[in-house]
Design an enzyme around this catalytic site. Structure first.
Site, PDB file in Angstrom:
ATOM      1  N   LEU A   1       0.636  -1.214   0.250  1.00 40.43           N
ATOM      2  CA  LEU A   1       0.199  -0.218   0.148  1.00 40.43           C
ATOM      3  C   LEU A   1       0.278   1.006  -0.247  1.00 40.43           C
ATOM      4  O   LEU A   1       0.176   2.025  -0.547  1.00 40.43           O
ATOM      5  CB  LEU A   1      -1.182  -0.054   1.241  1.00 40.43           C
ATOM      6  CG  LEU A   1      -1.326  -1.407   1.335  1.00 40.43           C
ATOM      7  CD1 LEU A   1      -2.958  -1.275   2.959  1.00 40.43           C
ATOM      8  CD2 LEU A   1      -2.559  -1.003   0.018  1.00 40.43           C
ATOM      9  N   GLY A   2       2.149   1.259   0.266  1.00 39.09           N
ATOM     10  CA  GLY A   2       3.193   2.412   0.627  1.00 39.09           C
ATOM     11  C   GLY A   2       4.563   1.855   1.274  1.00 39.09           C
ATOM     12  O   GLY A   2       4.057   0.677   2.076  1.00 39.09           O
TER      13      GLY A   2
ATOM     14  N   GLY B   1       6.548   4.035   3.782  1.00 40.03           N
ATOM     15  CA  GLY B   1       7.463   4.753   4.592  1.00 40.03           C
ATOM     16  C   GLY B   1       8.709   4.977   5.101  1.00 40.03           C
ATOM     17  O   GLY B   1       9.388   4.172   4.102  1.00 40.03           O
ATOM     18  N   ALA B   2       9.300   5.884   5.719  1.00 41.41           N
ATOM     19  CA  ALA B   2      10.589   5.851   6.264  1.00 41.41           C
ATOM     20  C   ALA B   2      11.053   5.016   6.392  1.00 41.41           C
ATOM     21  O   ALA B   2      12.543   4.191   7.089  1.00 41.41           O
ATOM     22  CB  ALA B   2      11.729   7.608   6.704  1.00 41.41           C
ATOM     23  N   TYR B   3      10.144   4.278   7.661  1.00 37.63           N
ATOM     24  CA  TYR B   3      10.424   4.021   8.326  1.00 37.63           C
ATOM     25  C   TYR B   3       9.943   1.662   8.350  1.00 37.63           C
ATOM     26  O   TYR B   3      10.514   0.478   8.661  1.00 37.63           O
ATOM     27  CB  TYR B   3      10.106   3.445   9.706  1.00 37.63           C
ATOM     28  CG  TYR B   3      10.765   5.111  10.567  1.00 37.63           C
ATOM     29  CD1 TYR B   3      11.679   4.744  11.433  1.00 37.63           C
ATOM     30  CD2 TYR B   3       9.836   5.770  10.417  1.00 37.63           C
ATOM     31  CE1 TYR B   3      11.955   6.655  11.907  1.00 37.63           C
ATOM     32  CE2 TYR B   3      10.085   7.846  10.646  1.00 37.63           C
ATOM     33  CZ  TYR B   3      11.424   7.428  11.307  1.00 37.63           C
ATOM     34  OH  TYR B   3      11.996   8.462  11.436  1.00 37.63           O
ATOM     35  N   GLY B   4       9.233   1.761   7.111  1.00 42.78           N
ATOM     36  CA  GLY B   4       8.772   0.634   7.449  1.00 42.78           C
ATOM     37  C   GLY B   4       7.877   0.629   5.600  1.00 42.78           C
ATOM     38  O   GLY B   4       7.899   1.235   4.854  1.00 42.78           O
TER      39      GLY B   4
ATOM     40  N   VAL C   1       3.722  -0.650   4.577  1.00 38.00           N
ATOM     41  CA  VAL C   1       2.385  -1.396   4.701  1.00 38.00           C
ATOM     42  C   VAL C   1       1.963  -2.028   3.451  1.00 38.00           C
ATOM     43  O   VAL C   1       1.785  -1.492   2.467  1.00 38.00           O
ATOM     44  CB  VAL C   1       1.295   0.118   5.058  1.00 38.00           C
ATOM     45  CG1 VAL C   1       0.305   0.110   5.414  1.00 38.00           C
ATOM     46  CG2 VAL C   1       2.092   1.409   5.926  1.00 38.00           C
TER      47      VAL C   1
ATOM     48  N   LYS D   1       1.598  -2.783   8.982  1.00 36.25           N
ATOM     49  CA  LYS D   1       2.024  -1.993   8.964  1.00 36.25           C
ATOM     50  C   LYS D   1       3.598  -2.680   9.620  1.00 36.25           C
ATOM     51  O   LYS D   1       3.380  -3.096  10.752  1.00 36.25           O
ATOM     52  CB  LYS D   1       2.075  -0.371   9.511  1.00 36.25           C
ATOM     53  CG  LYS D   1       2.980   0.660   9.882  1.00 36.25           C
ATOM     54  CD  LYS D   1       3.262   1.710   9.785  1.00 36.25           C
ATOM     55  CE  LYS D   1       3.813   2.693  10.254  1.00 36.25           C
ATOM     56  NZ  LYS D   1       3.367   3.711   9.808  1.00 36.25           N
TER      57      LYS D   1
ATOM     58  N   ASP E   1       2.521  13.194  14.268  1.00 40.54           N
ATOM     59  CA  ASP E   1       2.987  12.828  13.041  1.00 40.54           C
ATOM     60  C   ASP E   1       2.035  13.111  11.698  1.00 40.54           C
ATOM     61  O   ASP E   1       1.445  12.353  11.571  1.00 40.54           O
ATOM     62  CB  ASP E   1       3.915  11.380  12.628  1.00 40.54           C
ATOM     63  CG  ASP E   1       4.324  11.247  11.726  1.00 40.54           C
ATOM     64  OD1 ASP E   1       4.565  11.719  10.686  1.00 40.54           O
ATOM     65  OD2 ASP E   1       4.949   9.840  11.750  1.00 40.54           O
TER      66      ASP E   1
END
Ligand code: ATP
Ligand code: MG
Length: 371
Positions: A65-66, A68-71, A73, A88, A190
């Site tokens: 699904l996408g 980010g900076a940390y992992g 989803v 996630k 966030d």
């Protein structure tokens, strides 16, 4: 998930109490959250009315699904039940305080039942990752507003691309979610378009609350990943007093501004230039004569540089901008925008035939403007 043969190290399960005597219960004996160390039978989570046994070996990844900076989803399907959910995955190397995250996950569980917060189902620590299982939504606002702008540019959208009523309804949902978290003593930390999710029925929900507090060096990481910091000036220049909910009010103001104008208001790509502008320039203002004075006023109040001058959540909820659109029906607008790119809408995903409507309605014209 596929190919993973090891057992989860720790399981967190809302609503299900398997081992009340577990010495290292993260719930501290209270509430309904239990961490059961090294229990390979206890990966049960409750999704709606269904209790499912979830194990990385019995789920299939449908799509990413996408990330980010940390992992990342992912949309996954639990094979025995057909239930779909989002997971996630955060790499443990990105967590600076794993133990505290574990303890505080109780709060994620408590947030269940709030209609404007994405439902959290449970978590497992798997090898060196933490997996957070949550409700699946159709899109996030960063993708959603871009679709609306693309439609407007193609002449099939509305003007403005995201009508004020839609933004007002989004604002109301996010402020109520933040206020609810505040009553649980949780600061989101966030708030940004990618952490606000939406579905085809026009429901808006906040996700990823609290987690950034456990992640390593979030300004540096978000910048490295090409993201734009939505952090308030006082967070970028930390004070000894620490962090306040008013910083989330700033992030909300920037988020709504971005959706309303289609652009992040500060220079991006160069963190130094961005910070300089945040500290030295006057705060961003909505373009004149495009939106109502109530919306303009809302943005001015959220983007007060001095955090003491920003309203708190109860004050925000009383502002006319929120009250006017509290009951706006944005379902038709949302559906038409998401149908313009079915591959980006999770419920219309062609990779999930049979269980959910697999054929998305093609856009039939401009999305209706909610009133
Ligand atoms: P950051 O790393 O700073 O948190 P991010 O929010 O973009 O940035 P993730 O939280 O990893 O990164 O989320 C990646 C993407 O996954 C989001 O942009 C969103 O589109 C999608 N997403 C996250 N959670 C869900 C969910 N529950 N349902 C549907 N899509 C989701
Ligand atoms: Mg996120």
């Amino acid at each position: 998930m596929s190919g993973n043969r090891n057992r989860p190290r720790i399981v967190i399960k809302p609503d299900i109490r398997l081992d009340t005597s577990a010495a290292n219960s993260v719930a501290g004996g209270g509430g309904n959250l239990v961490a059961a160390p090294n229990l390979d039978r206890s990966t049960q989570i409750k999704v709606g009315e269904q209790v499912i046994e979830i194990d990385p070996d019995n789920v299939t990844v449908i799509k990413e699904l996408g990330h980010g900076a940390y992992g990342i989803v992912e949309l996954i399907q639990h094979e025995p039940s057909g239930v779909k959910l989002a997971v996630k995955k955060i790499r443990a190397s990105n967590l600076q305080d794993e133990t505290r995250l574990l303890r505080d996950m109780e709060v994620l569980v408590k947030s269940r039942g709030c209609p404007t917060i994405v439902e959290f189902y449970g978590a497992i620590f798997w090898e060196s990752d933490v997996y957070l299982f949550m409700e699946i939504m159709d899109s996030s606002l960063d993708k959603f507003y871009r679709l609306a702008y693309a439609m407007a540019a193609a002449g099939t959208g509305t003007s403005p691309a995201v009508p004020e009523a839609v933004i007002g309804r989004i604002a109301g949902s996010v402020v109520s979610a933040l206020h609810y978290l505040y009553t649980l003593k949780v600061i989101h930390r966030d708030v940004k378009p990618s952490n606000i999710l939406i579905n085809r029925t026009g429901i808006v929900k906040l996700c990823d609350f609290g987690i950034s507090g456990y992640l390593v060096n979030s300004v540096a990481m978000t910048n490295e990943a090409g993201c734009k910091p939505y952090m308030a000036p006082e967070r970028l220049r930390p004070r000894p007093q620490g962090y306040d909910i008013k910083s989330d009010v700033w992030s909300l103001g920037l988020t709504l501004f971005e959706i309303a104008t289609g652009a992040f208001p500060y220079p991006h790509g160069n963190l130094f230039e961005q910070l300089k502008s945040i500290f030295q320039d006057p705060p961003p203002k909505l373009p004149a004569n495009r939106y109502s004075p109530e919306f303009e006023d809302f943005i001015v109040r959220c983007l007060e540089k001095e955090y003491q001058n920003r309203p708190n959540y109860l004050q925000l909820l009383e502002l006319p901008f929120i009250k006017t659109y509290a009951d706006a029906d944005i379902a038709d607008f949302t559906r038409v925008v998401l149908d313009s790119a079915p591959e980006q809408c999770n419920s219309a995903s062609p990779s999930s035939p049979g269980k959910q409507p697999s054929v998305a309605t093609p856009p039939t014209g401009s999305p209706p403007v909610p009133t």
